[in-house]
Design a protein around this motif. Sequence first.
Motif, mmCIF file in Angstrom:
data_model
loop_
_atom_site.group_PDB
_atom_site.id
_atom_site.type_symbol
_atom_site.label_atom_id
_atom_site.label_comp_id
_atom_site.label_asym_id
_atom_site.label_seq_id
_atom_site.Cartn_x
_atom_site.Cartn_y
_atom_site.Cartn_z
ATOM 1 N N GLU A 103 -0.600 11.064 4.356
ATOM 2 C CA GLU A 103 -1.722 11.754 4.989
ATOM 3 C C GLU A 103 -1.267 12.851 5.929
ATOM 4 O OE1 GLU A 103 -3.821 8.583 6.842
ATOM 5 O OE2 GLU A 103 -4.761 7.880 4.979
ATOM 6 N N LYS B 292 0.808 -1.214 0.000
ATOM 7 C CA LYS B 292 0.000 0.000 0.000
ATOM 8 C C LYS B 292 0.845 1.270 0.000
ATOM 9 C CE LYS B 292 -4.088 -2.058 2.121
ATOM 10 N NZ LYS B 292 -5.060 -1.982 3.243
ATOM 11 N N ASP B 293 2.168 1.132 0.016
ATOM 12 C CA ASP B 293 3.044 2.307 -0.045
ATOM 13 C C ASP B 293 2.984 2.946 -1.426
ATOM 14 O OD1 ASP B 293 3.779 1.757 2.510
ATOM 15 O OD2 ASP B 293 5.797 1.039 2.040
ATOM 16 N N ARG B 294 3.363 4.204 -1.459
ATOM 17 C CA ARG B 294 3.490 4.913 -2.735
ATOM 18 C C ARG B 294 4.968 5.074 -3.042
ATOM 19 N NH1 ARG B 294 -0.111 7.197 -5.766
ATOM 20 N NH2 ARG B 294 0.459 8.728 -7.335
ATOM 21 N N GLU C 274 4.964 5.633 3.193
ATOM 22 C CA GLU C 274 3.867 4.990 3.898
ATOM 23 C C GLU C 274 2.624 5.870 3.834
ATOM 24 O OE1 GLU C 274 5.112 4.322 7.875
ATOM 25 O OE2 GLU C 274 6.912 3.184 7.321
ATOM 26 N N ARG C 275 1.465 5.245 3.995
ATOM 27 C CA ARG C 275 0.215 6.011 3.979
ATOM 28 C C ARG C 275 0.216 7.078 5.076
ATOM 29 N NH1 ARG C 275 -5.462 2.909 4.107
ATOM 30 N NH2 ARG C 275 -4.766 2.428 1.978
ATOM 31 N N ARG C 276 0.813 6.763 6.213
ATOM 32 C CA ARG C 276 0.880 7.728 7.314
ATOM 33 C C ARG C 276 1.589 9.002 6.886
ATOM 34 N NH1 ARG C 276 5.125 8.787 10.350
ATOM 35 N NH2 ARG C 276 6.221 6.948 9.537
ATOM 36 N N ARG D 275 1.952 3.291 -7.184
ATOM 37 C CA ARG D 275 1.614 2.499 -6.006
ATOM 38 C C ARG D 275 2.426 1.207 -6.039
ATOM 39 N NH1 ARG D 275 -3.187 4.664 -7.870
ATOM 40 N NH2 ARG D 275 -4.354 5.946 -6.369
#
Length: 360
Positions: free
Chosen positions: A88, A31-33, A83-85, A47
């Motif tokens: 965001e 799920k990382d970019r 990471e998604r964190r 992605r």
Amino acid sequence: FRLQNRGGKGLRGVATKEEDAPTKIVTCFSKDRLLIFTDQGRVYGLRAWETPSASRYGRGSHIRNLLGGIREDEKVISILPLERRLIENPEGNYLIFATSKGRIKKSRLSEYAKINRNGKFALKFAEGAGDSLVTVRPATDSDHVVLVSARGNACRFKPSEVKTRESPETGEKMTTYVVRVQGRISQGVSGMKLDGDDRVIGMIVTDDFDTSVLTISRFGMAKRSRLGSGEMVPLVNEDGTNELDEGGQKIFERDGYRKTNRGTKGVRTMSLREDDHIVSVRQIPDLEDQLFMLTGSGMMIRMVSGQTKETLGKVTKGTRIMELRNSERTGYVDEVVFVARLPAELVDSGEMQEDGSEEE
């Protein structure tokens, strides 16, 4: 490739098309970019799950099959997983760019986090067509930067350090940063002064003073030094007491790489013979990390990074990690063309090491 001791000649065999070889080993979650940067200063977003899965010995897919906007003459120089964190909440996180002509740029991560596979320009080259992007690293305000040139100089500074100067006209005190934050389409500032045809070959970005900086030369020499705080510290004996001079005063020594001003030549970090130069700079956070080195003739050696000898002096030539000399040892018949680092956490603990290679 099996593990070998330093000083060997390596093994023949590159199993990819047109003698291609891996230059980056990146760990990420599906799920990382991925931010993919090229030498021409462009960045592409992808992605991680969009990259095709392959077996351990698979060749993978060509990057142009994944990024429709990448140009024929572009070369990938950095891949950063996000990471998604971080995507965001990117506040306090930056990207630092280094170019071959010694320019450095600091930009907010938020300006790059949502770039798609069509790509955009990541920076503008101030030096024109002769410049190229060398590397991109994530950073925070606590990180130090070390730029290393091919001729063996190192320039260390802290981008977020506050500088105060007085205006000669008004007497007003002005406050700025060593490297100010700039937008995506900007030229950056001078990071290192270079002489002649010298060029920046790599960059270390870290706040870990115990990490090691490993420089590897064209003819197979390697030098590993602790980054350190850069300050003068008391010299301590093996029993933990301070070493004293004849007058009873404490003896001080430099802890790692000395801090210099941005835009200077820096200090010598490696002693090189006239026709040799540094081809790779690697940050070694764990001495169990492994190194892969490939020569121009297709020979490859794989070794544990801890086999490189740590040196305290900055102007030393290091140790020989790959034998590239002729049988009479009067000249060189090959040269290192690329180096990759495999993090220790990805190493199979069951792998055994080959003995019997040469020590210098």
